[in-house]
Design a protein around this motif. Structure first.
Motif, mmCIF file in Angstrom:
data_model
loop_
_atom_site.group_PDB
_atom_site.id
_atom_site.type_symbol
_atom_site.label_atom_id
_atom_site.label_comp_id
_atom_site.label_asym_id
_atom_site.label_seq_id
_atom_site.Cartn_x
_atom_site.Cartn_y
_atom_site.Cartn_z
ATOM 1 N N ARG A 15 16.634 -16.074 19.381
ATOM 2 C CA ARG A 15 17.100 -16.940 18.303
ATOM 3 C C ARG A 15 15.917 -17.711 17.703
ATOM 4 N N PRO A 16 16.006 -18.084 16.403
ATOM 5 C CA PRO A 16 14.904 -18.832 15.780
ATOM 6 C C PRO A 16 14.548 -20.117 16.524
ATOM 7 N N ALA A 17 15.572 -20.848 16.996
ATOM 8 C CA ALA A 17 15.310 -22.109 17.691
ATOM 9 C C ALA A 17 14.486 -21.882 18.954
ATOM 10 N N TRP A 18 14.743 -20.778 19.625
ATOM 11 C CA TRP A 18 13.997 -20.453 20.843
ATOM 12 C C TRP A 18 12.512 -20.282 20.517
ATOM 13 N N GLY A 19 12.241 -19.564 19.438
ATOM 14 C CA GLY A 19 10.859 -19.347 19.028
ATOM 15 C C GLY A 19 10.169 -20.640 18.618
ATOM 16 N N VAL A 20 10.900 -21.520 17.946
ATOM 17 C CA VAL A 20 10.321 -22.803 17.532
ATOM 18 C C VAL A 20 9.937 -23.632 18.749
ATOM 19 N N LEU A 21 10.815 -23.694 19.738
ATOM 20 C CA LEU A 21 10.538 -24.478 20.942
ATOM 21 C C LEU A 21 9.343 -23.920 21.707
ATOM 22 N N GLU A 22 9.209 -22.611 21.701
ATOM 23 C CA GLU A 22 8.033 -22.012 22.336
ATOM 24 C C GLU A 22 6.772 -22.339 21.544
ATOM 25 N N ALA A 23 6.888 -22.320 20.223
ATOM 26 C CA ALA A 23 5.720 -22.568 19.376
ATOM 27 C C ALA A 23 5.213 -24.001 19.511
ATOM 28 N N VAL A 24 6.136 -24.956 19.641
ATOM 29 C CA VAL A 24 5.717 -26.363 19.752
ATOM 30 C C VAL A 24 5.417 -26.744 21.198
ATOM 31 N N ARG A 25 5.569 -25.775 22.105
ATOM 32 C CA ARG A 25 5.284 -25.986 23.524
ATOM 33 C C ARG A 25 6.084 -27.158 24.098
ATOM 34 N N PHE A 26 7.388 -27.096 23.873
ATOM 35 C CA PHE A 26 8.264 -28.119 24.456
ATOM 36 C C PHE A 26 8.116 -28.075 25.975
ATOM 37 N N GLY A 66 9.460 -25.453 28.228
ATOM 38 C CA GLY A 66 9.943 -24.435 27.312
ATOM 39 C C GLY A 66 11.373 -24.631 26.845
ATOM 40 N N PRO A 67 11.938 -23.623 26.179
ATOM 41 C CA PRO A 67 13.307 -23.714 25.665
ATOM 42 C C PRO A 67 14.347 -23.987 26.749
ATOM 43 N N ARG A 68 14.124 -23.449 27.943
ATOM 44 C CA ARG A 68 15.078 -23.699 29.026
ATOM 45 C C ARG A 68 15.057 -25.176 29.434
ATOM 46 N N GLY A 69 13.861 -25.761 29.418
ATOM 47 C CA GLY A 69 13.759 -27.187 29.704
ATOM 48 C C GLY A 69 14.461 -28.015 28.640
ATOM 49 N N PHE A 70 14.351 -27.572 27.393
ATOM 50 C CA PHE A 70 15.027 -28.265 26.293
ATOM 51 C C PHE A 70 16.539 -28.238 26.501
ATOM 52 N N ARG A 71 17.078 -27.073 26.806
ATOM 53 C CA ARG A 71 18.522 -26.969 27.023
ATOM 54 C C ARG A 71 18.966 -27.830 28.196
ATOM 55 N N TRP A 72 18.180 -27.834 29.261
ATOM 56 C CA TRP A 72 18.535 -28.612 30.448
ATOM 57 C C TRP A 72 18.608 -30.103 30.127
ATOM 58 N N VAL A 73 17.595 -30.608 29.405
ATOM 59 C CA VAL A 73 17.566 -32.033 29.061
ATOM 60 C C VAL A 73 18.739 -32.396 28.156
ATOM 61 N N VAL A 74 18.956 -31.595 27.118
ATOM 62 C CA VAL A 74 20.014 -31.888 26.151
ATOM 63 C C VAL A 74 21.379 -31.943 26.831
ATOM 64 N N GLU A 75 21.650 -30.999 27.704
ATOM 65 C CA GLU A 75 22.958 -30.966 28.363
ATOM 66 C C GLU A 75 23.075 -32.023 29.458
ATOM 67 N N ARG A 76 21.981 -32.293 30.153
ATOM 68 C CA ARG A 76 22.036 -33.218 31.281
ATOM 69 C C ARG A 76 22.325 -34.659 30.833
ATOM 70 N N ILE A 77 21.781 -35.082 29.701
ATOM 71 C CA ILE A 77 21.931 -36.485 29.295
ATOM 72 C C ILE A 77 23.162 -36.723 28.417
ATOM 73 N N PHE A 78 23.904 -35.675 28.085
ATOM 74 C CA PHE A 78 24.990 -35.801 27.107
ATOM 75 C C PHE A 78 25.991 -36.893 27.466
ATOM 76 N N TRP A 79 26.573 -36.825 28.655
ATOM 77 C CA TRP A 79 27.630 -37.778 28.992
ATOM 78 C C TRP A 79 27.099 -39.199 29.135
ATOM 79 N N GLY A 80 25.845 -39.323 29.554
ATOM 80 C CA GLY A 80 25.248 -40.656 29.607
ATOM 81 C C GLY A 80 25.102 -41.261 28.221
ATOM 82 N N VAL A 81 24.650 -40.439 27.271
ATOM 83 C CA VAL A 81 24.512 -40.905 25.885
ATOM 84 C C VAL A 81 25.874 -41.301 25.323
ATOM 85 N N VAL A 82 26.872 -40.455 25.548
ATOM 86 C CA VAL A 82 28.221 -40.748 25.050
ATOM 87 C C VAL A 82 28.750 -42.046 25.652
#
Length: 221
Positions: free
Chosen positions: A134-145, A148-164
């Motif tokens: 997916r394009p988003a996957w390539g962008v995350l790799e390019a910016v060296r998150f 990587g993209p898996r780390g991005f997904r983990w962070v986004v999902e892990r903090i969701f309920w705390g943010v809410v």
């Protein structure tokens, strides 16, 4: 030190009863929980106000007591302002009512945009838009998150309920301490607008709302 017998007490009583009866009502309500539309200040000492209301006489303490009689104006103003603030009243003695919505600005707008961006990221992750190929996957790799993209997904999902939870709590506090207090009816478009702003912006919404209330108070003078 006692109150001087030079007519100043009589002038103070007359002034308060003639020009500030609504403030006496506010002081009585704030200090003792007594409601009266037409109280009368009958006496004042260094340590208390004597107010006649509803066929009874009440002693309202001045705490701490005045150091001298010359402090009376300052202390009466302090007691008045404290009562107005606690009861949400304007200078005319009427309840302050917020009737308009203020959009996010400056730092608050940045916070609002950042939280909207986070929820957009969460929606993208849940929709499967952050996957290999997916394009988003390539962008995350390019910016060296980080991680990587898996780390991005983990962070986004892990903090969701705390943010809410944090943002729902802020909305609850805004409604309880400000919206209801200043006449913003639950379920109204104005209530929904302020609650939506608070959900995405957080605590900076409180400062904006308080500024609007302060402005209403000044305009009522």
């Amino acid at each position: 030190m006692s109150v001087p017998n030079d007519g100043s007490k009589e002038r103070t009583l007359s002034h308060m009863n003639k020009d500030h009866q609504h403030d006496l009502s506010a002081i009585l309500k704030h200090q003792l929980g007594i409601s009266s539309p037409n109280p009368e200040l009958t006496d004042i000492s260094l340590s208390s106000l004597t107010i006649a209301a509803n066929g009874k006489t009440y002693a309202v303490p001045i705490s701490p007591p005045m150091a001298s009689w010359s402090d009376r104006r300052t202390r009466l103003v302090e007691m008045t302002m404290s009562a107005r603030s606690a009861l949400g009243l304007g200078a005319d003695g009427k309840p302050l009512v917020v009737r308009r919505f203020l959009a996010p600005s400056s730092f608050g707008a940045v916070v609002f945009a950042a939280v909207v961006f986070y929820f957009s990221c969460f929606a993208a992750v849940r929709a499967g838009l952050v996957e290999p190929g997916r394009p988003a996957w390539g962008v995350l790799e390019a910016v060296r998150f980080p991680f990587g993209p898996r780390g991005f997904r983990w962070v986004v999902e892990r903090i969701f309920w705390g943010v809410v939870a944090i943002h729902v709590g802020e909305c609850w506090w805004l409604d309880r301490t400000r919206l209801r207090r200043f006449g913003v009816g639950r379920g109204s478009w104005l209530w929904l607008a302020w609650m939506t702003r608070c959900f995405f912006e957080g605590v900076t919404t409180f400062k904006s709302f308080d500024g609007e209330v302060e402005g209403l108070g000044k305009r009522s003078e």
